[in-house]
Design a protein around this motif. Structure first.
Motif, PDB file in Angstrom:
ATOM      1  N   HIS A   1       1.276   5.521   0.121  1.00 51.12           N
ATOM      2  CA  HIS A   1       0.355   6.725   0.661  1.00 51.12           C
ATOM      3  C   HIS A   1       1.188   7.860   0.735  1.00 51.12           C
ATOM      4  CE1 HIS A   1      -2.601   4.320   2.817  1.00 51.12           C
ATOM      5  NE2 HIS A   1      -1.757   3.460   2.998  1.00 51.12           N
TER       6      HIS A   1
ATOM      7  N   THR B   1      -3.924   9.886  -0.663  1.00 51.87           N
ATOM      8  CA  THR B   1      -4.115   8.419  -1.222  1.00 51.87           C
ATOM      9  C   THR B   1      -5.546   7.988  -0.664  1.00 51.87           C
ATOM     10  OG1 THR B   1      -2.150   8.228  -0.624  1.00 51.87           O
ATOM     11  CG2 THR B   1      -2.577   7.145  -2.322  1.00 51.87           C
ATOM     12  N   SER B   2      -5.555   8.007   0.733  1.00 55.97           N
ATOM     13  CA  SER B   2      -6.910   7.367   1.245  1.00 55.97           C
ATOM     14  C   SER B   2      -8.011   8.051   1.002  1.00 55.97           C
ATOM     15  CB  SER B   2      -6.917   7.441   2.832  1.00 55.97           C
ATOM     16  OG  SER B   2      -5.682   7.032   3.289  1.00 55.97           O
TER      17      SER B   2
ATOM     18  N   GLU C   1       0.774  -1.316  -0.084  1.00 57.15           N
ATOM     19  CA  GLU C   1       0.087  -0.002   0.154  1.00 57.15           C
ATOM     20  C   GLU C   1       0.871   1.359  -0.101  1.00 57.15           C
ATOM     21  OE1 GLU C   1      -3.719  -0.816   2.621  1.00 57.15           O
ATOM     22  OE2 GLU C   1      -2.885   1.085   3.293  1.00 57.15           O
TER      23      GLU C   1
ATOM     24  N   LYS D   1      -3.521   8.998  -7.084  1.00 55.15           N
ATOM     25  CA  LYS D   1      -3.802   7.452  -7.141  1.00 55.15           C
ATOM     26  C   LYS D   1      -2.504   6.747  -7.692  1.00 55.15           C
ATOM     27  CE  LYS D   1      -6.919   3.694  -8.742  1.00 55.15           C
ATOM     28  NZ  LYS D   1      -6.079   2.805  -8.947  1.00 55.15           N
TER      29      LYS D   1
ATOM     30  N   GLY E   1      -8.521   9.324  -1.988  1.00 56.22           N
ATOM     31  CA  GLY E   1      -8.587   8.968  -3.599  1.00 56.22           C
ATOM     32  C   GLY E   1      -8.402   9.899  -4.180  1.00 56.22           C
ATOM     33  N   LYS E   2      -7.601  11.226  -3.680  1.00 56.58           N
ATOM     34  CA  LYS E   2      -7.342  12.431  -4.602  1.00 56.58           C
ATOM     35  C   LYS E   2      -5.923  12.240  -5.434  1.00 56.58           C
ATOM     36  CE  LYS E   2      -9.591  15.663  -1.496  1.00 56.58           C
ATOM     37  NZ  LYS E   2      -9.658  16.768  -0.609  1.00 56.58           N
TER      38      LYS E   2
ATOM     39  N   GLN F   1      -0.596  15.526 -13.784  1.00 59.17           N
ATOM     40  CA  GLN F   1       0.121  14.856 -12.425  1.00 59.17           C
ATOM     41  C   GLN F   1       0.553  15.984 -11.445  1.00 59.17           C
ATOM     42  OE1 GLN F   1      -1.074  12.236 -11.329  1.00 59.17           O
ATOM     43  NE2 GLN F   1      -1.689  11.128 -13.032  1.00 59.17           N
TER      44      GLN F   1
ATOM     45  N   THR G   1       0.187   4.559  -9.601  1.00 62.99           N
ATOM     46  CA  THR G   1      -0.054   3.673 -10.660  1.00 62.99           C
ATOM     47  C   THR G   1       0.538   2.404 -10.155  1.00 62.99           C
ATOM     48  OG1 THR G   1       2.159   4.176 -11.420  1.00 62.99           O
ATOM     49  CG2 THR G   1       0.124   5.596 -12.412  1.00 62.99           C
ATOM     50  N   THR G   2      -0.183   1.459 -10.857  1.00 57.46           N
ATOM     51  CA  THR G   2       0.804  -0.203 -10.631  1.00 57.46           C
ATOM     52  C   THR G   2       2.109  -0.034 -10.825  1.00 57.46           C
ATOM     53  OG1 THR G   2      -0.013  -0.985 -12.576  1.00 57.46           O
ATOM     54  CG2 THR G   2      -1.628  -1.101 -10.920  1.00 57.46           C
TER      55      THR G   2
END
Ligand SMILES: Cc1cc2nc3c(=O)[nH]c(=O)nc-3n(C[C@H](O)[C@H](O)[C@H](O)COP(=O)(O)OP(=O)(O)OC[C@H]3O[C@@H](n4cnc5c(N)ncnc54)[C@H](O)[C@@H]3O)c2cc1C
Length: 379
Positions: free
Chosen positions: A268, A359-360, A266, A365, A362-363, A316, A367-368
């Motif tokens: 953050h 991040t929590s 995770e 995100k 949702g503002k 970004q 990337t993988t």
């Protein structure tokens, strides 16, 4: 341009050591080694034109064993010439600083000599890159400290002769803390074995200290001597358990990769109102030892980490500008229990230190791809 030439008899002696295909005093070849990134700044500081070329070496040789390195240094010491070693060679600190230097390009010293899975260390030569080592380690569920310059640099050079901080430093430390047994050829050609490698009985690579007092401080101190005190031919560095399940499923085409995230990871992005609260937060996250990453970066750099091309970079950066003083925290775990524990500590630390977690909410995100890169070197 260098006007000094190497004496033919010295050249012949060096040629005998490395073989005729592995040495050159051709001015064109020498000149290649006088070119480097940021040499303009070196020249400007010396009141010269802002060129990317500095002095060239008088010859370049490419040894491939410790014995060859010893022989070369013995000859140069005897005739009063200087040496300069380089591993992957990126940066002005790889160029020579006077016109009487023979350069040792160590690209043929490219072996991973040993990976000791049980005792958690690997022994590498100069031209093994972090990426090569890491590719072998991941197969064994292990990882290494990677300097922030990226996985393309040499762990040996970073451990023995230069900087050391990286993005995973909160967990894997600094290069000076990862260096164990070392093979060090002194400027007169003598071989010094540092740490447990110097033991009379059963010498091995597992420790950088002893017998007697530790030489690690002299060898590299905080930043290393950048080839000023000899040539390092092999070094043992610490290994760490890979912090999550190491099988990353990937699809897509470069640069647009998509990764299926492993369990228990995770990222953050936290925002702090000023430098003091950020500093306190970094201390607290480090003390509680929950972050694989816990580092400050600028909004601009965070925007770049989230983007894949120029267009998304601008978007970004605009979004990342919402963070005042950013702190990036990466949580990793092997088991659900460890994961739940780290998340609980994380939440209470965010509250205690007055951070805002974008991040929590949702503002922002991650990337993988950013996740996958985070465990390489965040580049
Ligand atoms: C864009 C950029 C960003 C960077 N960011 C970071 C960072 O975040 N963290 C960090 O720690 N470092 C950073 N660096 C520096 C970089 O880490 C070091 O250059 C690197 O760790 C050393 O590996 P290398 O392969 O680049 O070595 P090289 O560049 O080949 O060598 C580095 C120095 O060590 C000497 N040397 C190399 N091999 C030997 C040897 N076998 N024996 C004796 N001396 C030797 C060289 O003469 C040179 O002075 C950065 C560099 C660049 C160009």
């Amino acid at each position: 341009m260098n006007n000094m030439k190497i004496d033919q008899s010295v050249y012949k002696r060096l040629q005998k050591v490395v073989g005729e295909n592995n040495i050159s005093n051709d001015p064109v070849i020498n000149q290649v080694y006088s070119y480097n990134w940021c040499n303009e700044l070196v020249n400007l500081r010396n009141d010269r034109e802002a060129s990317m070329f500095v002095d060239a070496p008088i010859a370049v040789c490419m040894p491939n064993t410790t014995i060859q390195v010893q022989e070369i240094l013995k000859i140069l010491n005897e005739v009063g010439l200087k040496f300069k070693a380089q591993s992957t060679g990126l940066g002005p600190w790889n160029c020579v600083a006077s016109d009487d230097v023979v350069l040792l390009d160590l690209r043929r010293m490219n072996k991973i000599r040993k990976i000791d899975e049980k005792n958690l260390y690997a022994v590498v030569e100069s031209y093994v890159t972090g990426a090569q080592l890491q590719a072998e380690l991941i197969k064994l569920n292990l990882n290494c400290h990677m300097p922030g310059a990226g996985p393309q640099v040499s762990p040996l050079a970073s451990s023995t002769s230069m900087g050391g901080p990286g993005f995973t430093s909160n967990f894997t430390g600094h290069s000076e803390r990862n260096v164990l047994g070392t093979e060090w050829v002194l400027p007169d050609g003598t071989l010094l074995r540092v740490g447990s490698l110097g033991l009379k009985d059963q010498p091995d690579w597992f420790s950088g200290d002893g017998p007697g007092f530790s030489l690690r401080g002299i060898m590299r101190g905080a930043l290393g001597a950048q080839s000023g005190i000899g040539v390092f031919t092999a070094v043992s560095i610490k290994l760490y358990p890979y912090p999550v399940e190491p099988k990353w499923k990937v699809k897509g085409i470069s640069p647009d990769y998509e990764f299926e995230l492993p369990n228990y990871i995770e990222y953050h992005f936290l925002s702090y109102k000023d430098w003091d609260s950020l500093e306190n937060a970094i201390y607290r996250f480090s003390e509680e030892e929950i972050g694989y990453h816990a580092y400050y970066t600028s909004n601009l750099a965070l925007g770049a980490l989230l983007a894949n091309d120029k267009k998304s970079l601008l978007n970004q950066i605009t979004i990342a500008a919402r963070l005042k003083k950013p702190l990036l925290v990466l949580l990793c775990a092997k088991t659900e229990r460890e994961y739940e524990y780290k998340k609980k500590v994380f939440e209470s630390l965010v509250e205690e230190t007055g951070g805002r977690d974008l991040t929590s909410k949702g503002k922002l995100k991650p990337t993988t791809q950013m996740y996958a890169e985070a465990l390489r070197s965040a580049l």
